[in-house]
Design a protein around this motif. Sequence first.
Motif, PDB file in Angstrom:
ATOM      1  N   ARG A 183      35.727  64.183  84.262  1.00  0.00           N
ATOM      2  CA  ARG A 183      34.907  65.199  83.203  1.00  0.00           C
ATOM      3  C   ARG A 183      33.386  64.909  83.392  1.00  0.00           C
ATOM      4  NH1 ARG A 183      34.630  65.849  76.834  1.00  0.00           N
ATOM      5  NH2 ARG A 183      32.983  67.312  76.751  1.00  0.00           N
ATOM      6  N   TRP A 184      32.825  63.215  83.609  1.00  0.00           N
ATOM      7  CA  TRP A 184      31.440  63.443  83.782  1.00  0.00           C
ATOM      8  C   TRP A 184      30.763  62.983  85.064  1.00  0.00           C
ATOM      9  CZ3 TRP A 184      34.101  61.971  79.114  1.00  0.00           C
ATOM     10  CH2 TRP A 184      33.644  62.457  77.938  1.00  0.00           C
ATOM     11  N   ASP A 185      29.608  63.027  85.376  1.00  0.00           N
ATOM     12  CA  ASP A 185      29.236  62.409  86.224  1.00  0.00           C
ATOM     13  C   ASP A 185      28.880  61.143  86.506  1.00  0.00           C
ATOM     14  OD1 ASP A 185      27.316  63.854  88.791  1.00  0.00           O
ATOM     15  OD2 ASP A 185      26.270  62.242  88.047  1.00  0.00           O
ATOM     16  N   ILE A 186      29.204  60.543  87.586  1.00  0.00           N
ATOM     17  CA  ILE A 186      29.188  59.057  87.692  1.00  0.00           C
ATOM     18  C   ILE A 186      28.218  58.518  88.569  1.00  0.00           C
ATOM     19  CG2 ILE A 186      30.544  56.937  88.385  1.00  0.00           C
ATOM     20  CD1 ILE A 186      31.655  58.540  85.928  1.00  0.00           C
ATOM     21  N   TRP A 187      27.458  57.659  88.273  1.00  0.00           N
ATOM     22  CA  TRP A 187      26.388  56.798  89.163  1.00  0.00           C
ATOM     23  C   TRP A 187      26.959  55.401  89.334  1.00  0.00           C
ATOM     24  CZ3 TRP A 187      20.991  55.768  86.511  1.00  0.00           C
ATOM     25  CH2 TRP A 187      20.164  54.944  87.547  1.00  0.00           C
ATOM     26  N   LEU A 188      27.298  55.133  90.420  1.00  0.00           N
ATOM     27  CA  LEU A 188      27.968  53.882  90.751  1.00  0.00           C
ATOM     28  C   LEU A 188      26.845  52.999  91.365  1.00  0.00           C
ATOM     29  CD1 LEU A 188      30.754  52.683  90.606  1.00  0.00           C
ATOM     30  CD2 LEU A 188      31.269  53.729  92.898  1.00  0.00           C
ATOM     31  N   ALA A 189      26.826  51.863  91.036  1.00  0.00           N
ATOM     32  CA  ALA A 189      26.209  50.710  91.508  1.00  0.00           C
ATOM     33  C   ALA A 189      27.136  49.995  92.482  1.00  0.00           C
ATOM     34  CB  ALA A 189      25.495  49.888  90.639  1.00  0.00           C
ATOM     35  N   ASP A 190      27.020  49.745  93.612  1.00  0.00           N
ATOM     36  CA  ASP A 190      27.705  48.847  94.507  1.00  0.00           C
ATOM     37  C   ASP A 190      27.037  48.223  95.521  1.00  0.00           C
ATOM     38  OD1 ASP A 190      29.612  48.277  96.794  1.00  0.00           O
ATOM     39  OD2 ASP A 190      31.047  48.954  95.574  1.00  0.00           O
ATOM     40  N   TYR A 191      26.721  47.008  95.717  1.00  0.00           N
ATOM     41  CA  TYR A 191      25.872  46.635  96.666  1.00  0.00           C
ATOM     42  C   TYR A 191      26.342  45.691  97.988  1.00  0.00           C
ATOM     43  CZ  TYR A 191      22.621  47.116  92.743  1.00  0.00           C
ATOM     44  OH  TYR A 191      21.737  47.177  91.782  1.00  0.00           O
ATOM     45  N   THR A 192      27.413  46.282  98.125  1.00  0.00           N
ATOM     46  CA  THR A 192      28.297  45.673  99.098  1.00  0.00           C
ATOM     47  C   THR A 192      28.064  45.874 100.638  1.00  0.00           C
ATOM     48  OG1 THR A 192      30.196  47.233  99.289  1.00  0.00           O
ATOM     49  CG2 THR A 192      30.608  45.463  97.981  1.00  0.00           C
ATOM     50  N   GLY A 193      27.259  47.149 100.591  1.00  0.00           N
ATOM     51  CA  GLY A 193      26.692  47.455 102.071  1.00  0.00           C
ATOM     52  C   GLY A 193      27.846  48.358 102.659  1.00  0.00           C
ATOM     53  N   LYS A 194      28.912  48.542 101.944  1.00  0.00           N
ATOM     54  CA  LYS A 194      30.025  49.640 102.647  1.00  0.00           C
ATOM     55  C   LYS A 194      30.210  50.257 101.538  1.00  0.00           C
ATOM     56  CE  LYS A 194      32.052  45.363 104.400  1.00  0.00           C
ATOM     57  NZ  LYS A 194      33.200  44.121 104.137  1.00  0.00           N
ATOM     58  N   HIS A 210      25.003  56.719  94.114  1.00  0.00           N
ATOM     59  CA  HIS A 210      25.272  55.464  94.512  1.00  0.00           C
ATOM     60  C   HIS A 210      24.268  54.692  94.639  1.00  0.00           C
ATOM     61  CE1 HIS A 210      26.872  52.677  98.138  1.00  0.00           C
ATOM     62  NE2 HIS A 210      26.850  51.960  97.030  1.00  0.00           N
ATOM     63  N   GLN A 211      23.966  53.707  93.947  1.00  0.00           N
ATOM     64  CA  GLN A 211      22.861  52.673  93.814  1.00  0.00           C
ATOM     65  C   GLN A 211      23.468  51.681  95.059  1.00  0.00           C
ATOM     66  OE1 GLN A 211      21.864  49.777  90.433  1.00  0.00           O
ATOM     67  NE2 GLN A 211      20.520  51.634  90.263  1.00  0.00           N
ATOM     68  N   HIS A 212      22.451  51.351  96.003  1.00  0.00           N
ATOM     69  CA  HIS A 212      23.293  50.632  97.115  1.00  0.00           C
ATOM     70  C   HIS A 212      22.593  49.465  97.298  1.00  0.00           C
ATOM     71  CE1 HIS A 212      20.115  51.893  99.739  1.00  0.00           C
ATOM     72  NE2 HIS A 212      20.244  53.128  99.083  1.00  0.00           N
TER      73      HIS A 212
END
Length: 181
Positions: free
Chosen positions: A119-130, A141-143
């Motif tokens: 239903r909603w927009d997602i801003w995903l933080a993931d610093y794995t480099g992948k 994507h917050q990388h």
Amino acid sequence: EAPLTADMVVLAIGVTPDTGLAKAAGLDIGVYYYTKATIEAAADKELAVLRQALRGKELTMPVAVDMENAALTVLKPKDLTNLAAYHLEQIEKMGFFAQLYTYTSYANRFLEMERLAGRWDIWLADYTGKTPKAAFRYSAHQHTSKGSVPGINGPVDLDVTIVNYPRIIRKKGLTRLREGA
């Protein structure tokens, strides 16, 4: 727990007292809202301060709610998901583009993301480099938290998206607080 004031929330959500400076610099303006509310009644108090802080502001980016406070992890995933949905619904009722900010492992462990991302927009933080290992749809994507930007001293978070949020938000008329909201 000390009561929140509009000034505290203004700083906490990243809306400067003079958003005109950011606008004059050609920057799109959005809100990052970090909540500690574990029940809807507490959320209502925080959201009232958020509403007051946003009065008169023009946004061209989402109002993102971050539910990652450690106090929230005691809730069952269904209850935390319901609380996240409540926040997002209230932000929409205010007249803004609502978005959930979270990181991959938190989302996978504590939230029912299929309900929220449907239903909603997602801003995903993931610093794995992948590419994040997420079984749900996300739009931003917050990388990294170690980026650099000319004119800013110290590390900054860097994000990527293919969504033109300003165009969508303007087209849908989600730039200002609704009267009576």
